[in-house]
Write a protein that holds these residues in place. Structure first.
Motif, PDB file in Angstrom:
ATOM      1  N   TYR A 626      43.444  30.780  36.322  1.00 55.98           N
ATOM      2  CA  TYR A 626      43.175  32.218  36.362  1.00 55.98           C
ATOM      3  C   TYR A 626      42.917  32.671  37.794  1.00 55.98           C
ATOM      4  O   TYR A 626      42.122  32.066  38.519  1.00 55.98           O
ATOM      5  CB  TYR A 626      41.974  32.548  35.481  1.00 55.98           C
ATOM      6  CG  TYR A 626      42.170  32.140  34.043  1.00 55.98           C
ATOM      7  CD1 TYR A 626      43.022  32.849  33.205  1.00 55.98           C
ATOM      8  CD2 TYR A 626      41.514  31.025  33.526  1.00 55.98           C
ATOM      9  CE1 TYR A 626      43.211  32.475  31.887  1.00 55.98           C
ATOM     10  CE2 TYR A 626      41.700  30.641  32.207  1.00 55.98           C
ATOM     11  CZ  TYR A 626      42.547  31.363  31.393  1.00 55.98           C
ATOM     12  OH  TYR A 626      42.738  30.990  30.093  1.00 55.98           O
ATOM     13  N   GLN A 627      43.601  33.733  38.188  1.00 57.97           N
ATOM     14  CA  GLN A 627      43.495  34.274  39.532  1.00 57.97           C
ATOM     15  C   GLN A 627      42.691  35.575  39.500  1.00 57.97           C
ATOM     16  O   GLN A 627      42.934  36.447  38.671  1.00 57.97           O
ATOM     17  CB  GLN A 627      44.886  34.535  40.110  1.00 57.97           C
ATOM     18  CG  GLN A 627      44.898  34.942  41.567  1.00 57.97           C
ATOM     19  CD  GLN A 627      44.762  33.767  42.515  1.00 57.97           C
ATOM     20  OE1 GLN A 627      44.852  32.625  42.089  1.00 57.97           O
ATOM     21  NE2 GLN A 627      44.539  34.042  43.790  1.00 57.97           N
ATOM     22  N   LEU A 628      41.738  35.668  40.409  1.00 61.05           N
ATOM     23  CA  LEU A 628      40.906  36.862  40.533  1.00 61.05           C
ATOM     24  C   LEU A 628      41.433  37.708  41.683  1.00 61.05           C
ATOM     25  O   LEU A 628      41.671  37.197  42.783  1.00 61.05           O
ATOM     26  CB  LEU A 628      39.450  36.463  40.782  1.00 61.05           C
ATOM     27  CG  LEU A 628      38.439  37.573  41.056  1.00 61.05           C
ATOM     28  CD1 LEU A 628      38.317  38.516  39.863  1.00 61.05           C
ATOM     29  CD2 LEU A 628      37.082  36.981  41.406  1.00 61.05           C
ATOM     30  N   LEU A 719      36.367  28.539  35.228  1.00 64.64           N
ATOM     31  CA  LEU A 719      36.236  29.379  36.402  1.00 64.64           C
ATOM     32  C   LEU A 719      37.602  29.751  36.952  1.00 64.64           C
ATOM     33  O   LEU A 719      38.583  29.014  36.790  1.00 64.64           O
ATOM     34  CB  LEU A 719      35.433  28.657  37.488  1.00 64.64           C
ATOM     35  CG  LEU A 719      33.935  28.453  37.232  1.00 64.64           C
ATOM     36  CD1 LEU A 719      33.339  27.581  38.327  1.00 64.64           C
ATOM     37  CD2 LEU A 719      33.210  29.790  37.169  1.00 64.64           C
ATOM     38  N   SER A 720      37.663  30.888  37.603  1.00 63.42           N
ATOM     39  CA  SER A 720      38.907  31.305  38.257  1.00 63.42           C
ATOM     40  C   SER A 720      39.238  30.324  39.380  1.00 63.42           C
ATOM     41  O   SER A 720      38.370  29.669  39.948  1.00 63.42           O
ATOM     42  CB  SER A 720      38.762  32.718  38.817  1.00 63.42           C
ATOM     43  OG  SER A 720      37.670  32.794  39.713  1.00 63.42           O
ATOM     44  N   SER A 721      40.507  30.251  39.687  1.00 63.88           N
ATOM     45  CA  SER A 721      40.958  29.291  40.691  1.00 63.88           C
ATOM     46  C   SER A 721      40.587  29.717  42.104  1.00 63.88           C
ATOM     47  O   SER A 721      40.735  28.941  43.044  1.00 63.88           O
ATOM     48  CB  SER A 721      42.482  29.111  40.594  1.00 63.88           C
ATOM     49  OG  SER A 721      43.141  30.357  40.791  1.00 63.88           O
ATOM     50  N   ASN A 722      40.121  30.924  42.270  1.00 63.50           N
ATOM     51  CA  ASN A 722      39.766  31.415  43.601  1.00 63.50           C
ATOM     52  C   ASN A 722      38.463  32.196  43.548  1.00 63.50           C
ATOM     53  O   ASN A 722      38.004  32.602  42.482  1.00 63.50           O
ATOM     54  CB  ASN A 722      40.870  32.306  44.165  1.00 63.50           C
ATOM     55  CG  ASN A 722      41.013  33.607  43.390  1.00 63.50           C
ATOM     56  OD1 ASN A 722      41.065  33.608  42.162  1.00 63.50           O
ATOM     57  ND2 ASN A 722      41.061  34.718  44.086  1.00 63.50           N
ATOM     58  N   ILE A 723      37.885  32.396  44.709  1.00 60.04           N
ATOM     59  CA  ILE A 723      36.705  33.232  44.881  1.00 60.04           C
ATOM     60  C   ILE A 723      37.054  34.306  45.900  1.00 60.04           C
ATOM     61  O   ILE A 723      37.548  34.004  46.990  1.00 60.04           O
ATOM     62  CB  ILE A 723      35.489  32.419  45.360  1.00 60.04           C
ATOM     63  CG1 ILE A 723      35.064  31.396  44.301  1.00 60.04           C
ATOM     64  CG2 ILE A 723      34.317  33.333  45.687  1.00 60.04           C
ATOM     65  CD1 ILE A 723      33.912  30.507  44.733  1.00 60.04           C
TER      66      ILE A 723
END
Length: 925
Positions: A626-628, A719-723
């Motif tokens: 999942y990408q944010l 969790l999303s793959s990025n922050i």
């Protein structure tokens, strides 16, 4: 006769489909209404960008959906947008007399650019863009009479024109086909159209779609179903769904990635057809869709099916491991228990017992005589027991046989070592059932225990554990025949909780409540907390302590965010916890009565308030990355409009713009995936916030300084793959800027200098004032000394006056006595006395004393009245001393009456009015 057969078949098939809806398990559907996306009802075409954002051609404009928020962009000429296609970073769209593309600007907002100026020919009057497809480097815009070709790399353009209407353009296996009404099907070769089939079927009927086959093409028509085109010959597709499709008006269709088909109709919703042509299921308004008219179909990268409807938008999670059986009409009710028995699926609900053949699309049937609340279903030795509000039933051949009519049977447990005996938990205690003569009967009620026994378990040595929601956990010791309780105690080591439960798992007694799972320790005789198992109850917000053990020895638990199960690791023999992110808000189970049943290999049924869910746990492990995305940064202003910010670079904002809103989202469209967000603002809040579902974050009145915002997302349990990391700075306010600080320093220096001078002047003046005060003090002392001298002079004057008066009075007395004796020698004495009475020395002495006491009076009065004689001045002096006429007579050596006469004459000389006081005039002079 043939026509009548087809009419009969049409109604038969529709009837079958309608009946199947009642028992149909459908994929989860997310529904969006015009109110949700703030557009009009009709949605004509759907596409998706690389960032997974969805774009939809709507009657009111272009719709953008990022998974959290809808954004609407009006068409450039305020007309209906009927076509949209995302290619790369551009979103191509077409409407009435206009087509072009949209691109996001630095603020994340789409901006439109028309492509009409690139073409030499103008559009035909009232021309609409109905379809957009891509082909190699080209973008094709289709109208009713033309196909516009545009190459975004080279800028080249071309147009294919048709006299008759072009119904649809298709890109099939990188070959462009299009159907022309009353002509047939063309394909484009070397930039020119070539007629490949002019069969009357395709002249009279419209082609909705063209799919690829290994040996040719599969043509989808509007009214005649599917046809194959192999070696230039068209044949009807030999598929079970063909007759159904002929009875429906098809408006749109799509072939999914798994090679199955979805058919969108005008009146019958959408129909799912397998690759071989079998009808799988149908969705329409009665079982999930917003509307029965499917204007457009689209499969996104996550294999969700988007349906643009005549009224709304639906997203169908066709690959979800979850299927939903909706009892919207309330014919079945809330499912409290379920079981698969002899290839039948049974549902125990608040309305009774229902059944249907497993894996069939047939309707659920009601088991007569079971109307009312069903609490449990229990299979034992090829017999099905039903725990009911009315008592206990055995279900045989889908008929209910009453075993006991004692109200309120919660459940059943086999009695160890007794194959023909069952222990039954009841509203008012425990009963024993026994099979005699081939029939089950009530043997006895266990005496000595009359509490409700919803959760109960049997262990060795005739021990029975019973959990009561309001009294606690009972440990009962019965006799060998299970007729009475010999000993009953409440275990105080198990806290009371109304939604707790008790169950036997792996030969251990477990008690679950709001603080976790307790295990009974047979050595210590106490319940102790199991930290590993407790996590399945307390891992998220607590809802219920209900535990379920299925037929594969999996232990299931239910929390606010998840359904969890405990399995045994085959290698280590240790417990392994698995979480399935189905939040309570979506599964809508009855709290405290959660239930789950394995209905086949990896498929489980979960009872909910209006039907049930099915879950394939083998597919549940498939998760996406999942990408944010950060969608916008907006500076909030009270006095002016909000200011968008270029969020691709670090921001630097004036202090007046210290209220900032961030919009972000994860473009995930699975209905049962709840997206939660968490943030940390380094520079103010250095800890991660609590998880929440809001996709917008506003900071108000931030202090000046540098900040770093971190945002992360969680989809279900992943969790999303990025922050997201965004750096920004709030500048100092103008009154704290370097210039302002310099001015403050200048002002401070000037003020200090001013204060220094002021204090210096103040102290100098203070010194001068002290000198002045000293001088004044000296003057005062001198004045006082003078006053004392004046007072002394006045005293002298008064003494002088009184002595003269006394002397004259004495002399006048002597004079009178001498005159009485008339002695001749007295004459000399009388002359001496007269001389002393008129002695000028007395007057001179008096005048000198008077002038010392009252300086300048005589000079001032002489100056004001120059006609006054010395005697008048002398008289004025006596008046100044406020002497009476009687006192003045001796001084003047005249009678009192003469004094009054002198007063009168003096008044005239002074020019005083009759009413004016002479004495006051003299005193005030």
């Amino acid at each position: 006769m043939k026509i009548n057969f087809y009419i009969f078949l049409y109604f038969l098939l529709n009837s079958i489909l309608a009946n199947n809806l009642f028992a149909q398990e459908i994929p989860p559907i997310q529904k969006f209404t015009p109110t949700d996306y703030k557009g009009e009802s009709q949605n004509w075409m759907i596409s998706q960008a690389n960032n997974k954002y969805i774009y939809i051609a709507n009657n009111e404009g272009l719709l953008e959906y990022n998974g959290a928020k809808w954004t609407k962009y009006l068409s450039p000429n305020n007309t209906i947008i009927r076509a949209v296609k995302v290619v790369g970073k551009r979103i191509y769209s077409g409407c009435y007399m206009e087509f072009g593309f949209w691109e996001p600007n630095m603020f994340g907002r789409l901006q439109y650019q028309s492509l009409l100026p690139n073409f030499k020919d103008t559009m035909i009057e009232d021309e609409h863009i109905w379809n957009i497809i891509s082909y190699d480097e080209w973008i094709l815009f289709q109208t009713f009479n033309r196909i516009y070709f545009y190459n975004p790399k080279t800028g080249d353009t071309s147009i294919i024109k048709s006299k008759n209407g072009i119904s649809r353009v298709f890109n099939t296996q990188n070959v462009i086909y299009f159907h022309v009404s009353n002509e047939g099907i063309y394909k484009i070769e070397e930039g020119k159209p070539k007629l490949i089939i002019d069969d009357s079927l395709f002249i009279d009927d419209k082609v909705v779609n063209i799919f690829s086959l290994e040996e040719g093409l599969l043509l989808q028509t509007r009214d005649s179903g599917f046809y194959t085109l192999i070696n230039g010959k068209a044949s009807e597709w030999d598929a079970p769904a063909q007759e159904i499709l002929k009875s429906m008006n098809v408006l749109s269709s799509i072939q999914l990635k798994d090679k199955s088909f979805v058919i969108g109709t005008i009146k019958n919703g959408i129909i799912f057809i397998s690759e071989s042509g079998e009808v799988q299921y149908q969705l329409n308004r009665s079982n999930g869709l917003n509307n029965n008219t499917a204007l457009s179909l689209f499969e996104d990268v996550d294999e969700n099916l988007w349906v643009g409807l005549d009224n709304g938008i639906n997203c169908i999670n066709i690959k979800s491991p979850i299927r939903v059986f909706n009892d919207d009409e309330g014919k079945i009710g809330t499912v409290y228990t379920s079981i698969v028995f002899n290839d039948y699926l049974y549902l125990g609900t608040n309305q009774g017992l229902f059944y249907k053949k497993l894996d069939s699309q047939s309707s659920f049937e009601f088991v007569l005589g079971t109307s009312g609340q069903v609490w449990s279903l229990f299979a034992y030795r090829n017999e099905l027991f039903c725990g009911h509000h009315l008592g206990t039933f055995i279900i045989s051949n889908n008929r209910a046989q009453l075993v006991t009519n004692i109200p309120g049977t919660w459940g059943f447990k086999p009695i160890p070592g007794e194959g023909n005996m069952l222990l039954e938990g009841n509203y008012n205690g425990l009963n024993v059932l026994k099979k005699e003569g081939g029939a089950w009967k009530l043997k006895n009620k266990i005496k000595g225990f009359d509490n409700s026994a919803r959760y109960f378990e049997i262990t060795e040595n005739n021990e029975v554990w019973v959990s009561h929601a309001y009294k606690g956990v009972f440990k009962l010791k019965t006799n060998s025949s299970f007729t009475e309780v010999k000993n009953s105690v409440i275990d105080t080591t198990a806290p009371i909780d109304k939604n707790s439960s008790l169950i036997k798992y792996k030969d251990r007694i477990l008690y679950a409540y709001k603080d976790g799972v307790l295990v009974y320790n047979t050595t210590t005789g106490r319940f102790t907390k199991d930290t590993l198992l407790s996590s399945i109850v307390t891992q998220s917000q607590y809802t219920s302590g209900k535990l379920v053990v299925d037929d594969t020895e999996k232990l299931w638990a239910f929390s606010s965010d998840n359904i969890s199960y405990v399995d045994v690791n085959d290698l280590t023999s240790e417990f392994q916890i698995n979480k399935i992110a189905i939040p309570y808000s979506l599964r809508k189970g009855q709290i405290g009565y959660e239930n789950i049943t394995r209905i086949k290999k990896n498929k489980y049924l979960i009872g909910i308030t209006d039907g049930y869910l099915t879950l394939d746990i083998a597919k549940q492990n498939k998760t996406n990355n999942y990408q944010l995305y950060l969608n916008s940064v907006i500076l909030n202003s009270v006095e002016t409009a909000d200011i968008p910010v270029d969020f691709d670079s670090a921001g630097e904002f004036d202090f007046e713009n210290n209220s900032i809103t961030f919009n972000y989202s994860v473009p995930d469209y699975n209905k049962f995936n709840v997206v939660q967000y968490q943030y940390k603002l380094n520079g103010r809040y250095n800890q991660w916030s609590e998880w929440n579902t809001k996709s917008e974050l506003t900071f108000e009145n931030l202090l000046f300084g540098e900040y770093n915002l971190n945002i992360r997302a969680k989809v279900g349990n992943k969790l999303s793959s990025n922050i997201i990391s965004y750096d920004f700075k709030i500048n100092r306010p103008w009154f704290l800027s370097n210039t302002a600080i310099f001015m403050y320093l200048v002002f401070l220096f000037g003020f200090s200098l001013f204060m220094h001078k002021t204090y210096k002047k103040y102290y100098r003046k203070l010194h001068e004032n002290k000198q002045l005060e000293s001088e004044q003090l000296i003057t005062k002392i001198n004045n006082e000394k003078l006053n004392q001298e004046i007072e002394s002079k006045n005293r002298e004057l008064a003494i002088s006056t009184m002595s003269i008066i006394k002397k004259n009075e004495v002399l006048n007395s002597i004079k009178k006595e001498l005159k009485k004796s008339k002695h001749p020698d007295n004459k000399a004495a009388l002359e001496f006395i007269d001389n002393n009475l008129n002695d000028k020395k007395d007057w001179s002495f008096f005048e000198q004393a008077f002038n010392n006491a009252d300086k300048d009076f005589l000079d001032k009065i002489k100056h004001a009245h120059p006609n006054l004689t010395p005697n008048d001045l002398r008289f004025c002096a006596y008046l100044r001393l406020n002497l009476s006429s009687k006192e003045m007579a001796p001084l003047l050596n005249i009678s009192v009456k003469s004094v009054e006469t002198k007063r009168y004459r003096l008044r005239k000389k002074l020019g005083l009015e009759h009413d004016s006081s002479l004495v006051n005039y003299i005193l005030n002079f």
